[in-house]
Write a protein that holds these residues in place. Structure first.
Motif, PDB file in Angstrom:
ATOM      1  N   ALA A 183       0.831  -1.208   0.000  1.00 47.83           N
ATOM      2  CA  ALA A 183       0.000   0.000   0.000  1.00 47.83           C
ATOM      3  C   ALA A 183       0.862   1.254   0.000  1.00 47.83           C
ATOM      4  CB  ALA A 183      -0.934  -0.012   1.203  1.00 47.83           C
ATOM      5  N   SER A 184       1.936   1.247   0.765  1.00 52.92           N
ATOM      6  CA  SER A 184       2.823   2.414   0.804  1.00 52.92           C
ATOM      7  C   SER A 184       3.480   2.663  -0.547  1.00 52.92           C
ATOM      8  CB  SER A 184       3.904   2.215   1.880  1.00 52.92           C
ATOM      9  OG  SER A 184       3.323   2.098   3.162  1.00 52.92           O
ATOM     10  N   ALA A 185       3.745   1.583  -1.273  1.00 54.92           N
ATOM     11  CA  ALA A 185       4.412   1.714  -2.568  1.00 54.92           C
ATOM     12  C   ALA A 185       3.481   2.250  -3.655  1.00 54.92           C
ATOM     13  CB  ALA A 185       4.986   0.363  -2.997  1.00 54.92           C
ATOM     14  N   VAL A 186       2.201   1.913  -3.579  1.00 57.90           N
ATOM     15  CA  VAL A 186       1.312   2.252  -4.704  1.00 57.90           C
ATOM     16  C   VAL A 186       0.337   3.388  -4.408  1.00 57.90           C
ATOM     17  CG1 VAL A 186       1.469  -0.089  -5.634  1.00 57.90           C
ATOM     18  CG2 VAL A 186      -0.446   0.500  -4.130  1.00 57.90           C
ATOM     19  N   ILE A 187       0.139   3.726  -3.138  1.00 62.78           N
ATOM     20  CA  ILE A 187      -0.776   4.829  -2.817  1.00 62.78           C
ATOM     21  C   ILE A 187       0.057   6.046  -2.462  1.00 62.78           C
ATOM     22  CG2 ILE A 187      -2.669   5.616  -1.360  1.00 62.78           C
ATOM     23  CD1 ILE A 187      -3.391   2.704  -0.840  1.00 62.78           C
ATOM     24  N   SER A 188       0.298   6.873  -3.438  1.00 62.56           N
ATOM     25  CA  SER A 188       1.103   8.074  -3.239  1.00 62.56           C
ATOM     26  C   SER A 188       0.200   9.299  -3.143  1.00 62.56           C
ATOM     27  CB  SER A 188       2.064   8.255  -4.419  1.00 62.56           C
ATOM     28  OG  SER A 188       1.323   8.465  -5.622  1.00 62.56           O
ATOM     29  N   GLN A 189       0.762  10.378  -2.640  1.00 62.68           N
ATOM     30  CA  GLN A 189      -0.002  11.626  -2.595  1.00 62.68           C
ATOM     31  C   GLN A 189      -0.355  12.083  -4.001  1.00 62.68           C
ATOM     32  OE1 GLN A 189      -1.332  13.222   0.107  1.00 62.68           O
ATOM     33  NE2 GLN A 189      -2.390  14.319  -1.537  1.00 62.68           N
ATOM     34  N   ASN A 190       0.554  11.839  -4.955  1.00 64.08           N
ATOM     35  CA  ASN A 190       0.272  12.212  -6.334  1.00 64.08           C
ATOM     36  C   ASN A 190      -0.950  11.479  -6.861  1.00 64.08           C
ATOM     37  OD1 ASN A 190       1.015  13.431  -9.005  1.00 64.08           O
ATOM     38  ND2 ASN A 190       1.271  11.269  -9.544  1.00 64.08           N
ATOM     39  N   ARG A 191      -1.053  10.182  -6.543  1.00 68.25           N
ATOM     40  CA  ARG A 191      -2.216   9.426  -7.012  1.00 68.25           C
ATOM     41  C   ARG A 191      -3.498   9.882  -6.317  1.00 68.25           C
ATOM     42  NH1 ARG A 191      -0.208   3.139  -8.006  1.00 68.25           N
ATOM     43  NH2 ARG A 191       0.259   3.445 -10.213  1.00 68.25           N
ATOM     44  N   LEU A 192      -3.397  10.239  -5.053  1.00 68.64           N
ATOM     45  CA  LEU A 192      -4.571  10.754  -4.363  1.00 68.64           C
ATOM     46  C   LEU A 192      -5.018  12.081  -4.970  1.00 68.64           C
ATOM     47  CD1 LEU A 192      -3.485   9.899  -0.722  1.00 68.64           C
ATOM     48  CD2 LEU A 192      -5.530   9.006  -1.856  1.00 68.64           C
ATOM     49  N   THR A 193      -4.043  12.943  -5.274  1.00 66.21           N
ATOM     50  CA  THR A 193      -4.361  14.238  -5.881  1.00 66.21           C
ATOM     51  C   THR A 193      -4.944  14.060  -7.276  1.00 66.21           C
ATOM     52  OG1 THR A 193      -2.584  15.306  -4.625  1.00 66.21           O
ATOM     53  CG2 THR A 193      -3.399  16.467  -6.569  1.00 66.21           C
ATOM     54  N   THR A 194      -4.314  13.187  -8.066  1.00 69.77           N
ATOM     55  CA  THR A 194      -4.824  12.924  -9.416  1.00 69.77           C
ATOM     56  C   THR A 194      -6.205  12.304  -9.354  1.00 69.77           C
ATOM     57  OG1 THR A 194      -2.565  12.601 -10.230  1.00 69.77           O
ATOM     58  CG2 THR A 194      -4.354  11.776 -11.615  1.00 69.77           C
ATOM     59  N   GLY A 195      -6.426  11.406  -8.396  1.00 72.89           N
ATOM     60  CA  GLY A 195      -7.738  10.798  -8.249  1.00 72.89           C
ATOM     61  C   GLY A 195      -8.817  11.833  -7.996  1.00 72.89           C
ATOM     62  N   ALA A 196      -8.515  12.809  -7.155  1.00 74.26           N
ATOM     63  CA  ALA A 196      -9.485  13.871  -6.882  1.00 74.26           C
ATOM     64  C   ALA A 196      -9.780  14.682  -8.139  1.00 74.26           C
ATOM     65  CB  ALA A 196      -8.962  14.771  -5.774  1.00 74.26           C
ATOM     66  N   LYS A 197      -8.737  14.936  -8.927  1.00 75.69           N
ATOM     67  CA  LYS A 197      -8.930  15.679 -10.180  1.00 75.69           C
ATOM     68  C   LYS A 197      -9.767  14.881 -11.165  1.00 75.69           C
ATOM     69  CE  LYS A 197      -4.629  18.343  -9.878  1.00 75.69           C
ATOM     70  NZ  LYS A 197      -3.260  18.556 -10.466  1.00 75.69           N
ATOM     71  N   MET A 198      -9.499  13.572 -11.260  1.00 74.20           N
ATOM     72  CA  MET A 198     -10.256  12.727 -12.187  1.00 74.20           C
ATOM     73  C   MET A 198     -11.706  12.588 -11.735  1.00 74.20           C
ATOM     74  SD  MET A 198      -8.401  11.936 -14.718  1.00 74.20           S
ATOM     75  CE  MET A 198      -6.726  11.673 -15.294  1.00 74.20           C
ATOM     76  N   ALA A 199     -11.927  12.541 -10.439  1.00 69.77           N
ATOM     77  CA  ALA A 199     -13.301  12.474  -9.932  1.00 69.77           C
ATOM     78  C   ALA A 199     -14.075  13.720 -10.355  1.00 69.77           C
ATOM     79  CB  ALA A 199     -13.289  12.338  -8.414  1.00 69.77           C
ATOM     80  N   GLN A 200     -13.409  14.852 -10.333  1.00 75.81           N
ATOM     81  CA  GLN A 200     -14.055  16.099 -10.739  1.00 75.81           C
ATOM     82  C   GLN A 200     -14.238  16.160 -12.255  1.00 75.81           C
ATOM     83  OE1 GLN A 200     -11.859  19.653  -9.670  1.00 75.81           O
ATOM     84  NE2 GLN A 200     -13.711  20.895  -9.645  1.00 75.81           N
ATOM     85  N   ARG A 201     -13.196  15.756 -13.003  1.00 79.85           N
ATOM     86  CA  ARG A 201     -13.267  15.828 -14.459  1.00 79.85           C
ATOM     87  C   ARG A 201     -14.362  14.929 -15.022  1.00 79.85           C
ATOM     88  NH1 ARG A 201      -7.818  14.550 -17.630  1.00 79.85           N
ATOM     89  NH2 ARG A 201      -7.225  16.369 -16.385  1.00 79.85           N
ATOM     90  N   TYR A 202     -14.518  13.754 -14.424  1.00 78.74           N
ATOM     91  CA  TYR A 202     -15.504  12.785 -14.929  1.00 78.74           C
ATOM     92  C   TYR A 202     -16.699  12.658 -13.988  1.00 78.74           C
ATOM     93  CZ  TYR A 202     -11.907  11.599 -18.297  1.00 78.74           C
ATOM     94  OH  TYR A 202     -10.979  11.665 -19.310  1.00 78.74           O
ATOM     95  N   ASP A 203     -17.017  13.749 -13.333  1.00 80.55           N
ATOM     96  CA  ASP A 203     -18.113  13.736 -12.371  1.00 80.55           C
ATOM     97  C   ASP A 203     -19.419  13.252 -12.998  1.00 80.55           C
ATOM     98  OD1 ASP A 203     -19.218  14.459  -9.712  1.00 80.55           O
ATOM     99  OD2 ASP A 203     -20.342  15.931 -10.872  1.00 80.55           O
ATOM    100  N   ALA A 204     -19.708  13.707 -14.215  1.00 84.47           N
ATOM    101  CA  ALA A 204     -20.960  13.297 -14.871  1.00 84.47           C
ATOM    102  C   ALA A 204     -20.960  11.800 -15.164  1.00 84.47           C
ATOM    103  CB  ALA A 204     -21.160  14.096 -16.159  1.00 84.47           C
ATOM    104  N   VAL A 205     -19.807  11.259 -15.546  1.00 88.61           N
ATOM    105  CA  VAL A 205     -19.701   9.818 -15.808  1.00 88.61           C
ATOM    106  C   VAL A 205     -19.915   9.036 -14.513  1.00 88.61           C
ATOM    107  CG1 VAL A 205     -18.171   7.954 -16.566  1.00 88.61           C
ATOM    108  CG2 VAL A 205     -18.173  10.144 -17.782  1.00 88.61           C
ATOM    109  N   PHE A 206     -19.275   9.483 -13.449  1.00 86.82           N
ATOM    110  CA  PHE A 206     -19.447   8.792 -12.169  1.00 86.82           C
ATOM    111  C   PHE A 206     -20.886   8.888 -11.661  1.00 86.82           C
ATOM    112  CE2 PHE A 206     -14.737   9.372 -11.816  1.00 86.82           C
ATOM    113  CZ  PHE A 206     -14.418   8.026 -11.754  1.00 86.82           C
ATOM    114  N   ASP A 207     -21.529  10.017 -11.923  1.00 84.89           N
ATOM    115  CA  ASP A 207     -22.947  10.133 -11.555  1.00 84.89           C
ATOM    116  C   ASP A 207     -23.781   9.083 -12.288  1.00 84.89           C
ATOM    117  OD1 ASP A 207     -22.575  12.185  -9.773  1.00 84.89           O
ATOM    118  OD2 ASP A 207     -23.198  13.780 -11.149  1.00 84.89           O
ATOM    119  N   ARG A 208     -23.499   8.897 -13.581  1.00 91.25           N
ATOM    120  CA  ARG A 208     -24.212   7.870 -14.365  1.00 91.25           C
ATOM    121  C   ARG A 208     -23.925   6.481 -13.814  1.00 91.25           C
ATOM    122  NH1 ARG A 208     -22.324   8.402 -20.313  1.00 91.25           N
ATOM    123  NH2 ARG A 208     -23.623   6.526 -20.516  1.00 91.25           N
ATOM    124  N   ILE A 209     -22.663   6.231 -13.476  1.00 90.87           N
ATOM    125  CA  ILE A 209     -22.277   4.922 -12.939  1.00 90.87           C
ATOM    126  C   ILE A 209     -23.019   4.640 -11.638  1.00 90.87           C
ATOM    127  CG2 ILE A 209     -20.361   3.739 -11.783  1.00 90.87           C
ATOM    128  CD1 ILE A 209     -18.533   4.928 -13.988  1.00 90.87           C
TER     129      ILE A 209
END
Length: 388
Positions: free
Chosen positions: A78-104
């Protein structure tokens, strides 16, 4: 990243004649695949075009036999694959594809954190999708006699994707084990669960994030995901309790766990029923795994990978960083193999002697700990190995 292939297709993939054939002369093997593809509905011209230039890929076999990443402990992985960069990017992707996630969430009931976690771990949000020719990888693994019953149907599924215009045998590249696209799905899964999320008339899991996310959600939903329910929550456990009640094979109500002294690390229990999960024993991180957690093993069979993905998903939805605590030292690879041999000799089914602490080995460890009067938390230690 999906080095442990989902077993979801094993029984549900396209039918094959009684026992899948493998090995032998490669040209003769491909001829058999061509005949099977035509029986599945491809014309002779389509079949010849799909298999044109097919070859064995030695890199695939090498990768198949070198899956050591899953020998890491949960905290290390978990320490190797869960980085702050991935958490930050995940938040950005959640916002960018918010409409897709709403549909999902509306159509399939799958939480966005779960999809974001798999998207990140599988391909770094689509950035690293693999460089193996997918057709050649599948044919190589089908010819190899380790798991032909899994991979032979995938070859035919890829041919059917080609037939409908959604697969280029010469140019489609992906993971070594034949998974394709941003969330890494096998061809038969794409045939069954592929969704045209962007409305262009094709299912393109490589180039379309909407297609990939919608398809992944449909697949998870079909595996038995419970709409709107949690999957994993960090907890605290008391110094003493009946450790033999812990593990994925023991599910109790959260009221029962509370009476034993189990508490959510923050807030209230999110579900009514679950299993106490101790990835590194009673002194390490602790979680309650709700029914949706076990669904994730249909995506990937690795205990460490699934636990990491599930925890990562909670972080992406706002959970705090876990308390790693001070787990007892575990076993090295050779020690783990020695332990597995001892457990197998005592009649336990631990699966392959591979040095990987999977769920079967954990259950066997817990039974032996209980027999020996040790805390039965399913975490193998040098002390247990010595006693065996």
């Amino acid at each position: 990243m999906r080095a442990f292939i989902s077993a979801f297709c094993l029984s549900a993939c396209l039918p094959v004649a009684a026992q899948a054939q493998c090995g032998g002369d490669f040209s003769a093997f491909v001829a058999g695949l061509k005949a099977e593809a035509q029986r599945a509905g491809l014309s002779a011209a389509e079949t010849n075009a799909f298999f044109k230039g097919v070859r064995q890929d030695g890199r695939v076999l090498k990768a198949d036999r070198a899956q050591g990443v899953f020998r890491k402990t949960f905290v290390d992985f978990a320490s190797a694959v869960i980085s702050q960069n991935r958490l930050t990017t995940g938040a950005k992707m959640a916002q960018r594809y918010d409409a897709v996630f709403d549909r999902i969430e509306r159509d399939y009931g799958v939480s966005r954190g779960v999809l974001l976690a798999f998207w990140a771990l599988e391909t770094d949000f689509g950035q690293v999708q693999g460089d193996f020719n997918t057709r050649d990888a599948l044919v190589t693994l089908a010819h190899d006699c380790r798991r032909p019953d899994l991979f032979r149907p995938q070859v035919i599924a890829a041919a059917q994707l080609y037939q409908r215009g959604d697969f280029d045998p010469a140019r489609t590249i992906g993971a070594w084990a034949g998974e394709v696209g941003q969330v890494q799905m096998l061809p038969a899964d794409i045939l069954r669960n592929g969704v045209d999320g962007d409305g262009d008339g094709h299912v393109n899991l490589k180039g379309s994030s909407a297609d990939a996310l919608m398809s992944g959600a449909k697949m998870i939903s079909g595996m038995g995901w419970r709409r709107g329910e949690p999957w994993l929550q960090e907890i605290t456990v008391p110094e003493q309790m009946d450790w033999a009640q812990t593990g994925l094979n023991h599910s109790l109500s959260t009221d029962q766990w509370a009476r034993m002294g189990v508490r959510p690390r923050s807030g209230a229990f999110q579900g009514r029923q679950g299993a106490v999960l101790l990835p590194m024993g009673r002194k390490g991180p602790a979680f309650i795994a709700y029914p949706n957690f076990e669904v994730l093993f249909e995506w990937n069979k690795s205990f460490v990978y699934v636990t990491t993905a599930a925890y990562f998903a909670t972080r992406l939805e706002g959970a705090p960083r876990l308390d790693p605590r001070a787990a007892e030292p575990g076993l090295g690879v050779e020690q783990m193999k020695a332990l597995q041999k001892k457990l197998a000799a005592r009649g336990h089914d631990v699966g392959p002697i591979d040095g990987i602490l999977g769920e079967k080995t954990r259950e066997a460890v817990q039974r032996e700990q209980a027999r020996l009067g040790l805390p039965a938390d399913a975490w193998p230690t040098p002390a247990l190995l010595a006693k065996l």
